[in-house]
Design a protein around this motif. Sequence first.
Motif, PDB file in Angstrom:
ATOM      1  N   SER A  10     -76.646  42.298  23.174  1.00 57.80           N
ATOM      2  CA  SER A  10     -76.389  43.739  23.077  1.00 57.80           C
ATOM      3  C   SER A  10     -77.640  44.533  22.713  1.00 57.80           C
ATOM      4  CB  SER A  10     -75.304  44.005  22.032  1.00 57.80           C
ATOM      5  OG  SER A  10     -75.785  43.729  20.724  1.00 57.80           O
ATOM      6  N   THR A  12     -80.690  46.744  22.637  1.00 58.13           N
ATOM      7  CA  THR A  12     -81.070  47.818  23.552  1.00 58.13           C
ATOM      8  C   THR A  12     -82.206  48.615  22.940  1.00 58.13           C
ATOM      9  OG1 THR A  12     -78.782  47.949  24.301  1.00 58.13           O
ATOM     10  CG2 THR A  12     -80.176  49.828  24.806  1.00 58.13           C
ATOM     11  N   LYS A  48     -72.830  46.970  26.420  1.00 62.36           N
ATOM     12  CA  LYS A  48     -73.331  45.640  26.775  1.00 62.36           C
ATOM     13  C   LYS A  48     -72.477  44.555  26.119  1.00 62.36           C
ATOM     14  CE  LYS A  48     -78.258  46.468  27.581  1.00 62.36           C
ATOM     15  NZ  LYS A  48     -79.605  46.114  27.105  1.00 62.36           N
TER      16      LYS A  48
END
Length: 174
Positions: A10, A12, A48
């Motif tokens: 996840s 980012t 995500k």
Amino acid sequence: MQAERFVRESRTFKASHVLPPDTNNHNTLFGGKLMAHIDDVAAISAMKHARGPVVTASTDSVDFLQPIRVDYEVSLEAFVTWTHNTSMEVFVKIVSEDLHTGERTVCATSFLTFVAIGKDGKPTKVPKVIPETEEEKFLHQNAAERAEARKQRRMRSKHLADLLGTRRPWEPKE
């Protein structure tokens, strides 16, 4: 749906050049502009993890630690730290960089909560998260306490909203 996902899945990143229209009279980044960046990068991170649409349930905290000056870079790193049934806690670290000297400073941190939304428009289950690094484990270990604090704060906010109501100040009390 996958039963578990690693935190790294996840993770980012987002970076932006701080320009004069983004700043206040002190030549530092508007807090609201930074908050928009935070919500954007955190939502991508949550998507995500959930691999589907999400909504922001709360911005739990934004702690401004240092100002971000005009002509600096602001970079944000977000990742899911904890999950419940349909919700995800996302941590965002905000770093400023003086583009002339290369000096970097952690200038803010933030926690947000997102809820995954299914095709029916209702909350849907999300995979559990697996922390691997020391940083991820540190944030994960206290996440349940933060979730309980959020729950309590939300109850107080609902109570306050009920007390305040929707009556305009100039309307008579009933």
